[in-house]
Write a protein that holds these residues in place. Structure first.
Motif, short mmCIF file in Angstrom:
data_model
loop_
_atom_site.label_atom_id
_atom_site.label_comp_id
_atom_site.label_asym_id
_atom_site.label_seq_id
_atom_site.Cartn_x
_atom_site.Cartn_y
_atom_site.Cartn_z
N ARG A 4 0.84 -1.18 -0.33
CA ARG A 4 -0.02 0.18 0.00
C ARG A 4 0.74 1.45 -0.03
O ARG A 4 0.90 2.05 -0.76
N PRO B 150 1.03 2.40 -4.11
CA PRO B 150 0.70 1.07 -4.37
C PRO B 150 1.43 0.32 -5.46
O PRO B 150 1.82 1.26 -6.45
N ILE C 277 1.29 7.02 0.42
CA ILE C 277 0.56 6.06 -0.45
C ILE C 277 1.42 5.69 -1.83
O ILE C 277 1.50 6.80 -2.57
N ASP D 115 3.31 -3.13 3.63
CA ASP D 115 3.80 -1.76 3.18
C ASP D 115 5.43 -2.16 2.62
O ASP D 115 5.81 -3.46 2.89
#
Length: 386
Positions: free
Chosen positions: A76, A94, A92, A196
């Protein structure tokens, strides 16, 4: 009317670069034979890879329906931790992380040409008049084709035979690596790292980690692995000691799982206590068998000699901070296939292919060297292994 005979290609090396090239040349209408030196199926359980578009393009060119398979594990955010475990930054971002094994098994299943194992290259001979190249193998066999692709990695025999002046050079640091089953991640590590792409930096130390597919390319939650790479400065003498395994065998520049000498396993744990934030400290201590890889540089000034080409890490080894080693091999292969399909004359195709791929390799070399030197050598206070 006679059907036009396919041109023949020999590929030396049956790992990712060789399979990428095989798929691209088959799509261009060539008959391809891959010669792999290992007698066994290849394996690199520890190879976490950031999935790049060129790799997906090679899958598609090989006929893989990418809509029907899981290509990796998503993350993420990109999170940077301070030494005390607090978050320095979180963005953020992705992306998908895959594994060497997933790419290899997918490409191996899709390859329709001939794949021969236990074939160790001994010598090469080119016939300029005929436009052919002959490969001679240690078992006494030989093969002749219109093109030979050297995709045999950073220790390339093809490069050694035709580019003997080009050899990898140690960059002054190594990577400690580890894999921890997802469900064995300790509580603090799971809370801070799971899902993450995480980083931690300190003098002479740079660490990153993320989830990758598990055994058998399994991407199901609970079946994945946490993969980390921890870069540490080490001089030549220390590296030589690290690369001497627990049985006294010198391994060169790569130490596999289960072979690292016990004193260095304990050293990794102690260094983690001294240098890493708590989240990464826990994940290192949860690693049963750390392993190691020396970081090396390689660059060439030509990728083509007659009807022989170098591809992937046989030509350029970009430092891993670029996350581009696998995608570079894919790009080399895709563009080679395109050139051979566009230009019926092989020599003309290679002349069009080489300049941009040289430029790509040299640009990644410069980018990776700058990034690695900044991360590991940007201060005179560097702490070193040993």
């Amino acid at each position: 009317m006679f059907k036009k005979e396919k041109k023949q290609a020999i590929i030396i090396g049956g790992s990712l670069g060789g399979l990428f090239a095989g798929a691209a040349l088959e799509k261009a209408g060539w008959s391809v034979t891959i010669y792999e030196r290992s007698q066994h199926d290849l394996d690199s359980r520890g190879g976490g890879i950031v999935l790049q578009p060129d790799v997906v393009d090679v899958f598609r060119r090989a006929g893989v329906d990418t809509g029907k398979i899981e290509l990796g594990v998503g993350s993420r955010s990109r999170t940077v931790f301070r030494p005390d475990g607090s978050i320095q930054s979180k963005q953020i971002a992705p992306q998908t992380q895959t594994s060497w094994s997933l790419i290899y098994t997918t490409m191996r299943s899709a390859f329709r040409g001939t794949y021969l194992q236990g074939k160790v290259l001994k010598d090469l001979k080119q016939d300029e008049a005929a436009g052919t190249v002959t490969a001679f193998f240690e078992d006494g066999t030989q093969a002749t084709a219109d093109l030979l692709v050297g995709a045999d990695g950073n220790g390339s025999t093809v490069r050694h035979l035709l580019w003997p002046e080009a050899e990898p050079a140690y960059a002054g640091y190594l990577a400690w690596r580890g894999l921890v089953p997802e469900d064995e991640m300790p509580p603090l590590a799971r809370e801070g790292l799971h899902g993450d792409f995480a980083f931690a930096n300190s003098a002479g130390s740079h660490m990153l980690g993320y989830l990758v597919p598990g055994e058998g390319a399994d991407t199901r939650p609970g079946h994945r692995l946490y993969n980390y790479v921890w870069y540490r400065v080490a001089d030549d003498e220390t590296l030589s000691d690290i690369m001497t395994d627990r049985d006294g065998r010198y391994r060169g520049f790569s130490m596999p799982e289960g072979k690292l000498a016990e004193k260095w396993v304990e050293h990794v744990y102690a260094d983690a206590d001294a240098l890493l934030p708590p989240q990464f400290r826990e994940i290192v201590h949860a690693t049963k068998e750390p392993f190691a890889q020396a970081i090396r540089d390689l660059t060439v000034d030509r990728m083509v000699k007659g009807r022989v080409v170098l591809l992937g890490d046989a030509a350029f080894i970009p430092r891993p901070h670029t996350a581009a080693s696998t995608s570079k091999a894919a790009s080399n292969a895709l563009t080679l296939g395109d050139a051979l399909e566009q230009y019926p004359d092989v020599d003309e195709a290679l002349a069009h292919w080489e300049p941009r791929q040289l430029a790509l390799g040299q640009a990644l070399y410069r980018k990776g060297t700058a990034a690695g030197n900044h991360l590991l050598f940007h201060t005179t206070r560097n702490s070193r292994v040993g």
